[in-house]
Design an enzyme around this catalytic site. Structure first.
Site, PDB file in Angstrom:
ATOM      1  N   ARG A  36     108.547 -26.003  28.356  1.00 53.48           N
ATOM      2  CA  ARG A  36     109.835 -26.669  28.624  1.00 53.48           C
ATOM      3  C   ARG A  36     109.752 -27.668  29.772  1.00 53.48           C
ATOM      4  NH1 ARG A  36     113.231 -24.401  25.118  1.00 53.48           N
ATOM      5  NH2 ARG A  36     112.725 -22.281  24.459  1.00 53.48           N
ATOM      6  N   HIS A  67     100.966 -23.864  20.319  1.00 54.60           N
ATOM      7  CA  HIS A  67     102.207 -24.496  19.878  1.00 54.60           C
ATOM      8  C   HIS A  67     102.550 -25.530  20.941  1.00 54.60           C
ATOM      9  CE1 HIS A  67     106.249 -25.281  18.589  1.00 54.60           C
ATOM     10  NE2 HIS A  67     106.150 -24.436  17.575  1.00 54.60           N
ATOM     11  N   TYR A  70     108.205 -28.109  23.285  1.00 53.71           N
ATOM     12  CA  TYR A  70     109.428 -28.445  22.543  1.00 53.71           C
ATOM     13  C   TYR A  70     110.018 -29.789  22.966  1.00 53.71           C
ATOM     14  CZ  TYR A  70     109.390 -23.531  21.120  1.00 53.71           C
ATOM     15  OH  TYR A  70     109.046 -22.327  20.595  1.00 53.71           O
ATOM     16  N   HIS A 107     106.278 -29.670  16.020  1.00 54.86           N
ATOM     17  CA  HIS A 107     107.478 -30.002  15.241  1.00 54.86           C
ATOM     18  C   HIS A 107     107.441 -31.515  15.046  1.00 54.86           C
ATOM     19  CE1 HIS A 107     109.658 -26.185  16.882  1.00 54.86           C
ATOM     20  NE2 HIS A 107     108.558 -25.916  16.231  1.00 54.86           N
ATOM     21  N   GLU A 144     104.585 -28.632  11.586  1.00 53.17           N
ATOM     22  CA  GLU A 144     105.318 -27.448  11.137  1.00 53.17           C
ATOM     23  C   GLU A 144     106.548 -27.872  10.343  1.00 53.17           C
ATOM     24  OE1 GLU A 144     106.465 -24.828  14.314  1.00 53.17           O
ATOM     25  OE2 GLU A 144     107.277 -23.328  12.938  1.00 53.17           O
ATOM     26  N   ASP A 177     106.229 -22.251   8.295  1.00 46.94           N
ATOM     27  CA  ASP A 177     107.091 -21.242   8.914  1.00 46.94           C
ATOM     28  C   ASP A 177     108.053 -20.701   7.848  1.00 46.94           C
ATOM     29  OD1 ASP A 177     109.475 -20.130  10.286  1.00 46.94           O
ATOM     30  OD2 ASP A 177     108.467 -20.779  12.113  1.00 46.94           O
ATOM     31  N   HIS A 180     111.865 -21.136   8.715  1.00 44.95           N
ATOM     32  CA  HIS A 180     112.297 -22.528   8.577  1.00 44.95           C
ATOM     33  C   HIS A 180     112.415 -22.924   7.094  1.00 44.95           C
ATOM     34  CE1 HIS A 180     110.437 -23.471  12.819  1.00 44.95           C
ATOM     35  NE2 HIS A 180     111.405 -22.582  12.849  1.00 44.95           N
ATOM     36  N   HIS A 214     103.556 -19.147  10.211  1.00 42.53           N
ATOM     37  CA  HIS A 214     104.445 -18.406  11.106  1.00 42.53           C
ATOM     38  C   HIS A 214     105.261 -17.449  10.244  1.00 42.53           C
ATOM     39  CE1 HIS A 214     104.501 -21.844  14.324  1.00 42.53           C
ATOM     40  NE2 HIS A 214     103.414 -21.107  14.381  1.00 42.53           N
ATOM     41  N   ASP A 227     117.779 -22.559  12.716  1.00 42.37           N
ATOM     42  CA  ASP A 227     116.465 -22.100  13.162  1.00 42.37           C
ATOM     43  C   ASP A 227     116.649 -20.870  14.037  1.00 42.37           C
ATOM     44  OD1 ASP A 227     113.929 -21.724  14.065  1.00 42.37           O
ATOM     45  OD2 ASP A 227     113.759 -23.638  15.126  1.00 42.37           O
ATOM     46  N   HIS A 229     115.137 -17.051  14.289  1.00 43.38           N
ATOM     47  CA  HIS A 229     114.164 -16.078  13.792  1.00 43.38           C
ATOM     48  C   HIS A 229     114.710 -14.654  13.879  1.00 43.38           C
ATOM     49  CE1 HIS A 229     110.657 -19.007  14.977  1.00 43.38           C
ATOM     50  NE2 HIS A 229     111.557 -19.559  14.193  1.00 43.38           N
ATOM     51  N   GLU A 257     106.611 -14.930  15.436  1.00 44.29           N
ATOM     52  CA  GLU A 257     107.244 -15.590  16.594  1.00 44.29           C
ATOM     53  C   GLU A 257     108.657 -15.060  16.768  1.00 44.29           C
ATOM     54  OE1 GLU A 257     107.095 -19.552  14.767  1.00 44.29           O
ATOM     55  OE2 GLU A 257     106.092 -20.188  16.588  1.00 44.29           O
TER      56      GLU A 257
END
Ligand SMILES: [Zn+2]
Ligand SMILES: [Zn+2]
Length: 277
Positions: A36, A67, A70, A107, A144, A177, A180, A214, A227, A229, A257
């Site tokens: 982040r 990964h 973001y 992403h 992804e 994923d 997703h 994923h 999104d 999970h 995840e």
């Protein structure tokens, strides 16, 4: 069976192997940096050594991948943000290369106010630059598939195919994923839907471009584009799809995840092993 989780690197990158050892994993995913924040310290020689030693002491682990942050948005129409994203993701590929990781999952990007087509063109142009910048590396970039939340592209198999075609590099593949895909409208929850989805996948993206998976259940409904999970078998997808995934993709690295509180990684891994048996 190449099954793992997203491992925490708190306390140092080599600590990812702690959970891998406890859960007896043969693959896992990590963030190589604070996902982040834009700024990351380069990986020092000592950190590289510690990671390599931890891996040598855990030979059961076959494939590790990262990964990406973001914050990265290769689709941004804002030149400043896009250039920052290109630099940040180039750095991520280099970090993976230095640690010996096979792949980094990304992403594709968010279109913002603009069209999806323009977004995909910008992503492909950015990827071309990143691939050229890291030409000595074998690290693969795995786009992804997304849930299609907000203005994110990558929720249709056609998007992934289009970006791969435009970027034109054999270093670009896909990470699939399950949450997703389901949220984007691919109904893997039924046996019929599962097989139809994978036929479509093979026709459009090609199974030879699938390098990582994923495994996440979905709190959102089919086609909800949420999104969110959920733990394996506890969401709207249900156990059947995960049983079919475990059987169909034994040779592809698969990671969970989901929220790891209350030992849920252990619970989810145990269930997936049972479903695979
Ligand atoms: Zn992701
Ligand atoms: Zn994912």
């Amino acid at each position: 069976m190449l099954l793992g989780v997203h491992c925490s690197v708190s306390g140092g990158l080599e600590h990812a192997f702690d959970e891998a050892r406890t859960l007896n994993l043969d693959t896992f995913q990590v963030f190589t940096r604070n996902q982040r924040q834009w700024k990351a310290k380069p990986i020092s020689e000592d950190e590289k050594k510690a990671f390599a030693t931890a891996w040598a002491n855990n030979p059961k682990v076959k494939v590790i991948f990262s990964h990406a942050s973001y914050l990265i948005n290769l689709a941004s129409a804002d030149d400043g943000l896009r250039h920052k994203s290109i630099a940040g993701f180039t750095e991520e590929v280099i970090r993976c290369h230095e640690l010996g990781l096979a792949y980094t999952v990304l992403h594709p990007g968010a279109a913002g106010e603009g069209s999806e087509e323009d977004a995909m063109n910008r992503i492909a142009d950015s990827l071309k630059k990143i691939v050229a910048e890291t030409h000595g590396s074998k690290v693969k970039i795995l786009l992804e598939n997304t849930a299609g939340q907000g203005s994110h592209v990558g929720y249709k198999f056609e998007h992934i195919r289009n970006i791969m075609d435009l970027a034109g590099s054999d270093r670009i593949g896909n990470c699939f994923d399950t949450c997703h895909a389901f949220a984007a409208g691919y109904n893997i929850a039924t046996e019929d839907g599962f097989h139809k989805t994978w036929e479509e996948y093979d026709r459009i993206i090609g199974l030879d471009n699938l390098f990582a998976i994923h495994l996440n259940d979905s709190k959102g409904d089919l086609g909800s584009r949420l999104d969110r999970h959920d733990h394996i078998g506890q969401g709207k997808i249900g156990k059947l799809a995960f049983k079919l995934m475990m059987k169909k993709f034994q040779h592809i690295p698969k990671v969970i995840e989901t929220d790891e509180e209350n030992n849920m990684d252990e619970v989810n891994i145990k269930l997936l092993r049972e479903l695979a048996a």
